[in-house]
Design an enzyme around this catalytic site. Sequence first.
Site, PDB file in Angstrom:
ATOM      1  N   ASP A   1      -3.078   9.113  -0.758  1.00 53.34           N
ATOM      2  CA  ASP A   1      -2.454  10.366  -0.323  1.00 53.34           C
ATOM      3  C   ASP A   1      -2.030  11.170  -1.546  1.00 53.34           C
ATOM      4  OD1 ASP A   1      -0.380   8.449  -0.891  1.00 53.34           O
ATOM      5  OD2 ASP A   1       1.068   9.762   0.106  1.00 53.34           O
TER       6      ASP A   1
ATOM      7  N   GLU B   1       2.351   6.907  -0.142  1.00 53.44           N
ATOM      8  CA  GLU B   1       3.131   6.756  -1.371  1.00 53.44           C
ATOM      9  C   GLU B   1       3.941   8.004  -1.669  1.00 53.44           C
ATOM     10  OE1 GLU B   1       4.290   6.769  -5.551  1.00 53.44           O
ATOM     11  OE2 GLU B   1       2.971   8.207  -4.535  1.00 53.44           O
TER      12      GLU B   1
END
EC number: 3.4.13.-
Length: 485
Positions: free
Chosen positions: A111, A178
Site C-alpha cells: 500500500d 502499513e
Amino acid sequence: MSTSTTYEKLPLQPLFDTIEELKPKFIERLQKAIAIPSVSSDESLRPKVVEMANFLVDELKTLGFTDIQLKELGTQPPPVQDANLQLPPIVLGRFGNDPAKKTVLVYGHYDVQPALKDDGWKTEPFTMHYDKEKEILYGRGSTDDKGPVVGWLNVIEAHNKLGWELPVNLVVCFEGMEESGSLGLDELVAKEAQNYFKKVDQVTISDNYWLGTTKPVLTYGLRGCNYYQIIIEGPGADLHSGIFGGIIAEPMTDLIKVMSTLVDGSGKILIPGVYDMVAPLTDKEDQLYDSIDFSVEELNAASGSQTSLHDNKKDILKHRWRFPSLSLHGIEGAFSGAGAKTVIPAKVVGKFSIRTVPDIESKKLDDLVFQHITSEFKKLNSPNKFKVELIHDGNYWVSDPFNDSFTAAAKATQDVWNVVPDFTREGGSIPITLTFEKELGVDVLLLPMGRGDDGAHSINEKLDVSNYINGCKTLGGYLHYYGKA
C-alpha cells in the site's frame, strides 16, 4: 576509515550481470506496480489495494513460488464510513523448502500514501515517469515500498534465468495496511509464528532509507514512540474574552504553562527520571559514529533551515538515534485559523510525544510523565478539570550490528557498491520490526534500497535507477552470504 574490508568473496558476478541484463524488465515490473493506486487510507480505493495484492500473487505464481496464500484479516475497525469495509489481505508465499537451508522471511508493504498531481507533483503520481537523463524513476510507491517489494521478485527471476538454486528458503510477507497502522498484522504474525513462519531463521525488512545520498547503510536500531495528550477543561462553552477575560481561569493558559515544563529550548527533556533510564554509551558504539558519512550541512539541507541544536556530526546523530527526545505537536480545541478571533476555548488538548531508546521502560516512562504533569498542574491551583492520557506507544528496537545477518549484508553491500556501509540507527519507528523479533524469536535486519532524498510520503517520490538495480544485487548477494554464514 578504509572503504573496504577483507573477506572471502563469493562468485556472484554472473548474478549481478543477469540483473543488469534484466534491467528493462525490472523497470517495467515496477511501472506496473506503481500504476495501481493502492492507497490504504482511501476507502474508495480499497479495491485497488486488493488489486495490488492480486498482482503480487500473479507475479509469485509466475516465478515459481508455492503455498501462496491471501490471508484475509476481516472487517476494518472504526472509524470507517463503510461498516463492512474489509481489510486488505496479507500476501504470503514460499520459494524453496529445503530443511538443509536457512529460511529468510522478507517483509514489505504494497500500500502507499495518497497522491494527487494537484499536490505539486511534476508528473502523474501513479504513472511512473522514467527520467532517462537523470536515471530516476518517479512515482508514488517507487521507494516506499513497491521498489523494494518487487526487488525481491527480481532477485528470484534473476536466479531462475541463471538456473541457479536459491541459497536459502525464502518466505515473503507483504501487507496492504502499513500506511494506515498495519491493522491486523501483529495478530497474524503471532498466529503464524508456529505455523507459516515456524522455520524462519531471520527476517529482512527493506522499508527504510540511506542516511544521505551517496553511501549505503545498514540499520540496526530504531527509536520507539510514546504519544500523550493533556486535557484541560473549564467553562461549559467557548467564551468571549471581552466579557470573561481576566475573571475566569482559562484552560489555554493552564495548558501552555504545563507544556512549557516538558522540554527546554535546547531539546533537554525536563521530566525527572527520564535520562536515568537511558543506557550508557559504550566505546564500541561511539566508534561507529566516526565513519558515518553525514554533516551539519546535510541536516540543514534536510530541514530547510540552519536551526540545528548541535554543531557536529556525532552529537547530531546521537541525539537523533540513541538519546530520547520530546516534541510538542499541537493543541486541539484552540483557535488556529487565519485572522483574529477573541475566543476563550472551553477545552483544550495538548499533544506531545517522547521518542524512546534503550533502556527506557514504556510503563515506567508513563508513570514519570503522569507524575510530572499532575504535579505541575497542581502548582497552578487551577479550578479547571485536568487529565493526562497515553494515546499509543511503540517500543524501541536495537539489534547487534555484528551478527551473521549484518555481516552478510555488509559483504553484499561491499560487493555491489565497493564501500563498507555505514551502520546506522534511525530516529523514527517501524513497529513491525519488534513484532517479528518478539513473536518469531529471530534477528531482524533493516536493509534499505532507497536514498535519504527519495521523498517517501512527499511529492515527486522517486527511486534512482542505480539504487533500484544495485539494490536488487545487494538483496541477492545478501541471501548468498547469509546462506553461507
